[in-house]
Design an enzyme around this catalytic site. Sequence first.
Site, short mmCIF file in Angstrom:
data_model
loop_
_atom_site.label_atom_id
_atom_site.label_comp_id
_atom_site.label_asym_id
_atom_site.label_seq_id
_atom_site.Cartn_x
_atom_site.Cartn_y
_atom_site.Cartn_z
N ARG A 7 -63.21 -35.47 29.12
CA ARG A 7 -63.44 -34.28 29.52
C ARG A 7 -64.89 -33.30 29.12
O ARG A 7 -64.65 -31.83 29.44
CB ARG A 7 -62.01 -33.05 28.89
CG ARG A 7 -60.63 -33.45 29.54
CD ARG A 7 -59.64 -32.04 29.53
NE ARG A 7 -60.30 -31.35 29.22
CZ ARG A 7 -59.89 -30.02 27.97
NH1 ARG A 7 -58.43 -31.50 27.37
NH2 ARG A 7 -59.72 -28.89 28.12
N ASN A 8 -65.48 -33.62 28.86
CA ASN A 8 -66.66 -33.53 28.28
C ASN A 8 -67.38 -33.83 29.50
O ASN A 8 -67.95 -35.17 29.70
CB ASN A 8 -67.63 -34.57 26.80
CG ASN A 8 -68.59 -34.06 26.53
OD1 ASN A 8 -69.32 -33.79 26.69
ND2 ASN A 8 -68.25 -33.49 25.76
N GLN A 9 -68.45 -32.47 29.62
CA GLN A 9 -69.55 -32.41 30.60
C GLN A 9 -70.50 -33.24 30.45
O GLN A 9 -71.30 -32.25 31.07
CB GLN A 9 -69.30 -30.72 30.98
CG GLN A 9 -68.12 -30.28 31.51
CD GLN A 9 -67.77 -28.96 31.17
OE1 GLN A 9 -68.46 -28.24 30.94
NE2 GLN A 9 -67.48 -28.70 31.99
#
Length: 170
Positions: free
Chosen positions: A39-41
Amino acid sequence: MVRKASMSPVGSDDAVLLVLGSLPGEASLAAQRYYAHPRNQFWRLLGDAIGEPLATLDYEERLARLAARRIALWDVVSEATRSGSLDGAIRGATANPLADYVETHGDLRAVAFNGQTAAKIGRRALIGSALTLIDLPSSSPAYTLSYAAKADRWSVLGPLAPSAKSGRMA
C-alpha cells in the site's frame, strides 16, 4: 520495543538525486527491500515523477532503473527503537552519516525527503550543505493526502533525474 536498523543505500553509486526515507517499516525490513509494503505509494509516485513504470517492475529491475537514472535511496535513521512501522513511534534514533555520504558522492545535486520525519532529521544532518533539499509528502498510506496531491508535489523530482539514455538532466 524492538531495536531496528536501516538497510544500505541502493540505486546509483554516482547518484545526482538521493531520496531519503525515515526508517524502513516492518514489511520492508522483513523483505530487506525498500518500500515493500504493497500500500506504500513510493514506487508509483517516484515512477510517475521520472516517467518510469517502477510500480509494475520487480524489485531488482526497479533498482536498475534507479541506477540508470542516477537516483539512490537510503534512510535518515541508522537505527532506532520502534513498535510497528509508524514514524511517530521512533524512539532513540541514531542518524545515518548523511554528511559523509554527500562528501563521498561528488555528483550529488539534490536530496529529497520522503515525509516530515525524514526531512526533520535529514535537514539537521545536512546543515550548511549546498545541495538542493526537497521536502515531500510521505508515500506512506498512513499519510492521507490524496494521491494526486502527493504526485503533484513529487513531480519536482522529474527534472532532477537524468534521462537514462543521454545521462543529461531531464
